[in-house]
Structure formats: structure tokens, C-alpha cells
Design an enzyme around this catalytic site. Structure first.
Site, PDB file in Angstrom:
ATOM      1  N   GLY A   7       0.764  -1.699   0.093  1.00  0.00           N
ATOM      2  CA  GLY A   7       0.289   0.487  -0.385  1.00  0.00           C
ATOM      3  C   GLY A   7       0.857   1.576   0.006  1.00  0.00           C
ATOM      4  O   GLY A   7       1.272   1.190   0.865  1.00  0.00           O
ATOM      5  N   ALA A   8       1.186   1.796  -1.033  1.00  0.00           N
ATOM      6  CA  ALA A   8       1.756   3.344  -1.190  1.00  0.00           C
ATOM      7  C   ALA A   8       1.089   4.431  -1.256  1.00  0.00           C
ATOM      8  O   ALA A   8       1.087   5.838  -1.592  1.00  0.00           O
ATOM      9  CB  ALA A   8       2.076   3.065  -2.375  1.00  0.00           C
ATOM     10  N   GLY A   9      -0.079   4.469  -0.660  1.00  0.00           N
ATOM     11  CA  GLY A   9      -1.544   5.642  -0.316  1.00  0.00           C
ATOM     12  C   GLY A   9      -0.727   6.594   0.969  1.00  0.00           C
ATOM     13  O   GLY A   9       0.527   6.552   1.141  1.00  0.00           O
ATOM     14  N   VAL A  11      -0.448   6.332   4.196  1.00  0.00           N
ATOM     15  CA  VAL A  11       0.040   5.570   5.158  1.00  0.00           C
ATOM     16  C   VAL A  11       1.303   4.934   4.923  1.00  0.00           C
ATOM     17  O   VAL A  11       2.376   5.014   5.550  1.00  0.00           O
ATOM     18  CB  VAL A  11      -0.626   5.209   6.271  1.00  0.00           C
ATOM     19  CG1 VAL A  11      -0.009   4.338   7.236  1.00  0.00           C
ATOM     20  CG2 VAL A  11      -1.829   5.417   6.695  1.00  0.00           C
ATOM     21  N   ASP A  32       2.431  -1.462  -4.381  1.00  0.00           N
ATOM     22  CA  ASP A  32       0.453  -1.164  -4.601  1.00  0.00           C
ATOM     23  C   ASP A  32      -0.230  -2.035  -6.132  1.00  0.00           C
ATOM     24  O   ASP A  32       0.584  -2.876  -6.944  1.00  0.00           O
ATOM     25  CB  ASP A  32       0.299   0.102  -5.016  1.00  0.00           C
ATOM     26  CG  ASP A  32      -0.794   0.806  -4.225  1.00  0.00           C
ATOM     27  OD1 ASP A  32      -0.620   1.390  -2.876  1.00  0.00           O
ATOM     28  OD2 ASP A  32      -1.904   1.051  -5.285  1.00  0.00           O
ATOM     29  N   ARG A  82     -10.892   5.044   6.655  1.00  0.00           N
ATOM     30  CA  ARG A  82     -12.277   5.846   7.045  1.00  0.00           C
ATOM     31  C   ARG A  82     -12.833   7.279   6.183  1.00  0.00           C
ATOM     32  O   ARG A  82     -11.764   8.075   6.331  1.00  0.00           O
ATOM     33  CB  ARG A  82     -12.548   5.467   8.451  1.00  0.00           C
ATOM     34  CG  ARG A  82     -11.721   6.429   8.990  1.00  0.00           C
ATOM     35  CD  ARG A  82     -12.515   6.042  10.349  1.00  0.00           C
ATOM     36  NE  ARG A  82     -11.830   6.520  11.892  1.00  0.00           N
ATOM     37  CZ  ARG A  82     -11.923   6.282  12.527  1.00  0.00           C
ATOM     38  NH1 ARG A  82     -13.235   6.178  13.327  1.00  0.00           N
ATOM     39  NH2 ARG A  82     -10.739   6.862  14.016  1.00  0.00           N
ATOM     40  N   ARG A  88     -13.612   2.382  11.545  1.00  0.00           N
ATOM     41  CA  ARG A  88     -12.919   1.690  11.634  1.00  0.00           C
ATOM     42  C   ARG A  88     -13.012   0.613  11.222  1.00  0.00           C
ATOM     43  O   ARG A  88     -13.100  -0.367  10.248  1.00  0.00           O
ATOM     44  CB  ARG A  88     -11.310   1.432  12.499  1.00  0.00           C
ATOM     45  CG  ARG A  88     -11.080   2.529  12.639  1.00  0.00           C
ATOM     46  CD  ARG A  88      -9.281   2.845  14.400  1.00  0.00           C
ATOM     47  NE  ARG A  88      -8.895   3.541  13.820  1.00  0.00           N
ATOM     48  CZ  ARG A  88      -9.688   4.468  15.152  1.00  0.00           C
ATOM     49  NH1 ARG A  88     -10.437   4.373  16.188  1.00  0.00           N
ATOM     50  NH2 ARG A  88      -8.563   5.533  15.240  1.00  0.00           N
ATOM     51  N   ASP A 148      -1.321   5.695  19.615  1.00  0.00           N
ATOM     52  CA  ASP A 148      -3.058   6.055  20.490  1.00  0.00           C
ATOM     53  C   ASP A 148      -1.666   6.374  21.645  1.00  0.00           C
ATOM     54  O   ASP A 148      -2.404   7.760  22.143  1.00  0.00           O
ATOM     55  CB  ASP A 148      -3.591   5.116  21.016  1.00  0.00           C
ATOM     56  CG  ASP A 148      -4.704   4.950  19.348  1.00  0.00           C
ATOM     57  OD1 ASP A 148      -4.261   5.763  18.100  1.00  0.00           O
ATOM     58  OD2 ASP A 148      -4.997   3.355  19.635  1.00  0.00           O
ATOM     59  N   ARG A 151      -0.342   9.884  20.344  1.00  0.00           N
ATOM     60  CA  ARG A 151      -1.530  10.994  20.605  1.00  0.00           C
ATOM     61  C   ARG A 151      -1.950  11.281  21.915  1.00  0.00           C
ATOM     62  O   ARG A 151      -2.108  12.507  22.920  1.00  0.00           O
ATOM     63  CB  ARG A 151      -2.777  10.792  20.103  1.00  0.00           C
ATOM     64  CG  ARG A 151      -2.482  10.591  18.597  1.00  0.00           C
ATOM     65  CD  ARG A 151      -4.344   9.744  17.410  1.00  0.00           C
ATOM     66  NE  ARG A 151      -3.301   9.791  15.551  1.00  0.00           N
ATOM     67  CZ  ARG A 151      -3.771   9.460  15.038  1.00  0.00           C
ATOM     68  NH1 ARG A 151      -4.968   8.430  15.380  1.00  0.00           N
ATOM     69  NH2 ARG A 151      -4.494   9.603  14.039  1.00  0.00           N
ATOM     70  N   HIS A 175      -7.599  -0.688  19.430  1.00  0.00           N
ATOM     71  CA  HIS A 175      -7.384   0.635  18.222  1.00  0.00           C
ATOM     72  C   HIS A 175      -9.178   0.849  18.243  1.00  0.00           C
ATOM     73  O   HIS A 175      -9.102   0.723  16.580  1.00  0.00           O
ATOM     74  CB  HIS A 175      -6.210   0.317  17.237  1.00  0.00           C
ATOM     75  CG  HIS A 175      -5.921   1.004  16.191  1.00  0.00           C
ATOM     76  ND1 HIS A 175      -5.613   2.488  17.087  1.00  0.00           N
ATOM     77  CD2 HIS A 175      -6.711   1.386  15.068  1.00  0.00           C
ATOM     78  CE1 HIS A 175      -5.582   3.348  15.866  1.00  0.00           C
ATOM     79  NE2 HIS A 175      -5.614   2.831  14.905  1.00  0.00           N
TER      80      HIS A 175
HETATM   81  N1  LIG Z   1      -3.617   0.972  12.464  1.00  0.00           N
HETATM   82  C1  LIG Z   1      -3.503   2.812  12.382  1.00  0.00           C
HETATM   83  O1  LIG Z   1      -3.075   3.049  13.420  1.00  0.00           O
HETATM   84  C2  LIG Z   1      -3.650   3.543  11.166  1.00  0.00           C
HETATM   85  C3  LIG Z   1      -3.204   4.169  11.162  1.00  0.00           C
HETATM   86  C4  LIG Z   1      -3.542   5.541   9.530  1.00  0.00           C
HETATM   87  C5  LIG Z   1      -4.588   4.379   8.792  1.00  0.00           C
HETATM   88  N2  LIG Z   1      -4.547   3.186   9.531  1.00  0.00           N
HETATM   89  C6  LIG Z   1      -5.403   2.078   8.221  1.00  0.00           C
HETATM   90  O2  LIG Z   1      -4.368   2.052   7.044  1.00  0.00           O
HETATM   91  C7  LIG Z   1      -5.632   1.757   5.498  1.00  0.00           C
HETATM   92  C8  LIG Z   1      -4.715   2.679   4.224  1.00  0.00           C
HETATM   93  O3  LIG Z   1      -4.796   3.749   4.593  1.00  0.00           O
HETATM   94  P1  LIG Z   1      -3.953   5.078   3.874  1.00  0.00           P
HETATM   95  O4  LIG Z   1      -5.098   6.032   4.573  1.00  0.00           O
HETATM   96  O5  LIG Z   1      -2.392   4.896   3.216  1.00  0.00           O
HETATM   97  O6  LIG Z   1      -4.726   5.212   2.648  1.00  0.00           O
HETATM   98  P2  LIG Z   1      -4.750   4.991   0.770  1.00  0.00           P
HETATM   99  O7  LIG Z   1      -6.624   4.703   0.321  1.00  0.00           O
HETATM  100  O8  LIG Z   1      -4.213   6.314   1.111  1.00  0.00           O
HETATM  101  O9  LIG Z   1      -3.738   4.285   0.533  1.00  0.00           O
HETATM  102  C9  LIG Z   1      -3.913   2.754   0.874  1.00  0.00           C
HETATM  103  C10 LIG Z   1      -3.515   2.191  -0.368  1.00  0.00           C
HETATM  104  O10 LIG Z   1      -3.679   1.053  -0.691  1.00  0.00           O
HETATM  105  C11 LIG Z   1      -4.060   0.354  -1.857  1.00  0.00           C
HETATM  106  N3  LIG Z   1      -3.966  -0.577  -2.249  1.00  0.00           N
HETATM  107  C12 LIG Z   1      -5.942  -1.798  -2.318  1.00  0.00           C
HETATM  108  N4  LIG Z   1      -5.360  -2.793  -2.037  1.00  0.00           N
HETATM  109  C13 LIG Z   1      -4.718  -3.102  -2.338  1.00  0.00           C
HETATM  110  C14 LIG Z   1      -4.401  -4.635  -2.909  1.00  0.00           C
HETATM  111  N5  LIG Z   1      -5.190  -5.415  -2.585  1.00  0.00           N
HETATM  112  N6  LIG Z   1      -2.523  -4.035  -2.766  1.00  0.00           N
HETATM  113  C15 LIG Z   1      -1.522  -3.499  -2.471  1.00  0.00           C
HETATM  114  N7  LIG Z   1      -2.062  -2.518  -2.051  1.00  0.00           N
HETATM  115  C16 LIG Z   1      -3.138  -2.587  -2.624  1.00  0.00           C
HETATM  116  C17 LIG Z   1      -4.381   1.286  -2.918  1.00  0.00           C
HETATM  117  O11 LIG Z   1      -4.354   0.883  -4.314  1.00  0.00           O
HETATM  118  C18 LIG Z   1      -4.148   2.401  -1.533  1.00  0.00           C
HETATM  119  O12 LIG Z   1      -2.708   3.270  -2.362  1.00  0.00           O
HETATM  120  C19 LIG Z   1      -6.721   1.931   6.018  1.00  0.00           C
HETATM  121  O13 LIG Z   1      -7.523   0.781   6.393  1.00  0.00           O
HETATM  122  C20 LIG Z   1      -6.833   2.704   7.369  1.00  0.00           C
HETATM  123  O14 LIG Z   1      -7.678   2.941   8.228  1.00  0.00           O
HETATM  124  C21 LIG Z   1      -4.112   2.287  10.404  1.00  0.00           C
END
Ligand SMILES: NC(=O)c1ccc[n+]([C@@H]2O[C@H](COP(=O)([O-])OP(=O)(O)OC[C@H]3O[C@@H](n4cnc5c(N)ncnc54)[C@H](O)[C@@H]3O)[C@@H](O)[C@H]2O)c1
Length: 307
Positions: A7-9, A11, A32, A82, A88, A148, A151, A175
Site C-alpha cells: 500500500g503506497a497510499g 500511510v 501497490d 475511513r 474503523r 494512540d 496522541r 484500536h
Molecule cells: N492502525 C493504525 O493506527 C492506522 C492509522 C491510520 C490508518 N490506518 C489504516 O491504514 C489503511 C491505509 O490508509 P491510507 O490512508 O494509507 O489509505 P490510502 O487509500 O491512502 O492507501 C491505501 C493504498 O492501498 C492500496 N491497495 C488497495 N488494495 C491493495 C492490494 N490488494 N495490494 C496492494 N495495495 C493495495 C491502494 O491502491 C492505496 O494506494 C486504512 O485501512 C486505514 O484505516 C490504520
């Protein structure tokens, strides 16, 4: 140390950036499914290397797990975040399938990797990885409590009008907005218990602000936060890379610890080269114990949705 981030989004890229800036890993691979996205993020980040002074090599790939081979740590951030007003837990339907699939692909090429789960609902996703892989429990680490707790420290420093570096404190439990258990009775400012420095009412506000920390940001940003989540993950990866044996609250599979079984939930863990080296059982007040039990019930209810 080779780290794969799935996931290169928001986070995932933030994790890669903080890991690189901290300069302890040789290689970070971003992967990704969106064509060219991870490659673009990796190239942009690499163009900061001479500016930020790091030698970590960051590469990006579209869905090609051969490039992730022999990773020491894999961080799973793939899935949807979300939107304002969502919990969540509502993400489970889409994210469970994604987390299960990508974990299998990672392990096919990096059977010895420690897996850090970030995708939400994180405790349930960590439990799913335990159940679907049968990996030793030390290798599956859910990231939530480290964020958390950061924060919580931020809110305590705000209330005390002091630097966050003065504050020590921890959040355990699930969480989620309702499941977090900030350990207010044990938090300190330079060894002084915060219960001696803040009124009960102010401390309660700190606790409540901490629990809705993610929701507050989601409302402001329109999506979930990424800087602090990325920084929190980078600290866990660093503790594993440097075998530092630091304590972080992580979602770990419990087998009797804290009186809980068959659940992955946030508890203090010593992190080192083997992942979770030890779950630390600290003494909790009766109120904290009751809150942890209540939190566990919530996580188990969400785990039930996996079926
Ligand atoms: N645990 C924590 O403390 C915490 C904190 C923040 C966010 N999160 C969670 O982290 C996740 C990512 O958040 P984000 O803001 O980066 O979202 P985002 O939409 O910016 O990035 C998610 C990425 O995952 C990619 N993706 C989807 N399916 C895929 C697959 N099968 N293989 C590879 N890549 C895939 C998407 O193309 C996207 O680029 C969410 O579920 C969010 O709720 C968790």
C-alpha cells in the site's frame, strides 16, 4: 534490513519516508495495485534523499511480489481508510479480503518476515493474519497502540503546557474510538504522576480527546491521518531492525495474558529482532482491568464478523 510496505497510499508512503529519514534500513520496497503509483511515490521520495541525507534505497513496484523477496519486515497498509463519520470497524468487509491476500503473497516470497498490520480494523486484521497463516505469534504485530500513545502524550503535553518529551504514557486495548484504554493513572511528566498535576476533570478530557484522536483528524482532513501513523510504524520497524528491546503497546495474540484468550489486542510488548520478544503484564487498577475486558468484548464482536 529490507522492509516491504504494502500500500503506497498516505500511510504507506509516510512509513517509507520516516523509515528512510531515520536511516537504519538498507532497502524499502513500496508495492501497490494501482499501476505506477508505488513507482511514483518511491521516485519522489528518493529525490528527497540528498536533501534529507539518507542512504536507504526506496523502490516502487506494481503488484510484483518477486521484488519484495527476502524482506525482514512487511508492513501492511493496503485497504481503504475511513471517511468522516465512519468507524474503523465498518472497513472490515473490503479490508479483510485485501489483508488476507497480500499476506499470502508476502509470505510466499519472504517466509521469515515479521508482519506489521496497519489496515483497519487493525486488531481484527491482526487476528485474521494469525488465523490464516499460523505464523508464530511473535511475528505478527498490530500497530495501533504506538500511535494512540503518541496522541495521548500530545494531549497530556497540551493540558500541562509542557514538551511532549517530558511525558511518558501508554494506551492499551483495542484500536477503536470506544476500545482504547489510556492508562491515565500511570502516565507521568518527568516521573511526576499526571494525576498530581491535572484535575480529574481535565485528565478525563485528555482521555476522551485521545480516544477520538483518529476521528477528530478524519473530520478535519476528510480521510484518516498519515503522518503520526507512519511515524509510529517507523518506530516499530526501527526497534526490530536495531533489536532495541523497547516497549510499545502492540496488538498481540493473547494466550491467557491479562486474563484474555484467542484475541489480538493492544498490550505492552518488548520489540526486538524476533518481533514481539515478550508481552509485558503490568498491574492495572480495577477500573483499567474492567475497561480492557470491555474493550476485548468489542474486538471479539468485530472478529465475529470475519465469519
Ligand atoms: N492502525 C493504525 O493506527 C492506522 C492509522 C491510520 C490508518 N490506518 C489504516 O491504514 C489503511 C491505509 O490508509 P491510507 O490512508 O494509507 O489509505 P490510502 O487509500 O491512502 O492507501 C491505501 C493504498 O492501498 C492500496 N491497495 C488497495 N488494495 C491493495 C492490494 N490488494 N495490494 C496492494 N495495495 C493495495 C491502494 O491502491 C492505496 O494506494 C486504512 O485501512 C486505514 O484505516 C490504520
Amino acid at each position: 534490513m529490507k522492509v516491504t510496505i504494502v500500500g503506497a497510499g498516505a500511510v504507506g508512503a509516510s512509513c517509507a519516508e520516516y523509515i528512510a529519514i531515520k536511516n537504519f534500513a538498507q532497502e524499502v520496497v513500496l508495492i501497490d495495485i494501482k499501476e505506477g503509483f508505488a513507482e511514483g511515490k518511491a521516485m519522489d521520495l528518493m529525490q528527497t534523499s540528498s536533501l534529507n541525507g539518507f542512504d536507504t534505497k526506496i523502490t516502487g513496484v506494481t503488484n510484483d511480489y518477486t521484488k519484495t523477496a527476502n524482506s525482514d519486515v512487511a508492513v501492511i497498509t493496503s485497504g481503504i481508510p475511513r471517511k468522516p463519520g465512519m468507524t474503523r470497524e465498518e472497513l472490515i468487509g473490503i479490508n479483510a479480503g485485501i489483508v488476507k491476500t497480500v499476506t499470502n503473497s508476502i509470505l510466499e516470497h519472504s517466509p521469515n518476515a515479521k508482519i506489521i498490520i496497519v489496515s483497519n480494523p487493525m486488531d481484527t486484521m491482526a487476528y485474521l493474519v494469525h488465523k490464516s497463516t499460523n505464523l508464530p505469534k511473535n511475528k505478527i504485530i498490530g500497530m495501533g497502540g504506538a500511535l494512540d500513545s503518541a496522541r495521548f502524550k500530545y494531549r497530556l503535553a497540551e493540558a500541562l503546557d509542557c514538551p511532549t518529551s517530558d511525558i511518558s504514557g501508554m494506551v492499551i486495548g483495542g484500536h477503536s474510538d470506544v476500545g482504547m484504554v489510556p492508562l491515565a493513572s500511570q502516565a507521568t511528566r518527568s516521573s511526576i504522576n499526571v494525576t498530581k498535576l491535572l484535575s480529574e476533570e481535565r485528565l478525563q478530557k485528555v482521555v476522551e480527546d485521545t480516544k477520538v484522536g483518529g476521528a477528530t483528524l478524519t473530520k478535519l482532513l476528510g480521510t484518516s491521518a498519515w503522518y503520526a501513523p507512519g511515524a509510529a510504524v517507523s518506530e516499530l520497524v526501527k526497534a526490530i531492525a536495531l533489536d532495541s528491546k523497547k516497549i510499545f503497546p502492540c496488538s498481540a495474540l493473547l494466550e491467557g495474558e491479562y486474563g484474555l484468550n484467542d484475541i489480538s489486542i493492544g498490550v505492552p510488548c518488548i520489540l526486538g529482532k524476533n518481533g514481539i520478544e515478550k508481552i509485558v503484564e503490568i498491574e492495572l487498577s480495577d477500573t483499567e482491568k474492567a475497561k480492557l475486558e470491555e474493550s476485548a468484548k468489542g474486538v471479539k464482536k468485530t472478529n465475529g464478523l470475519l465469519e
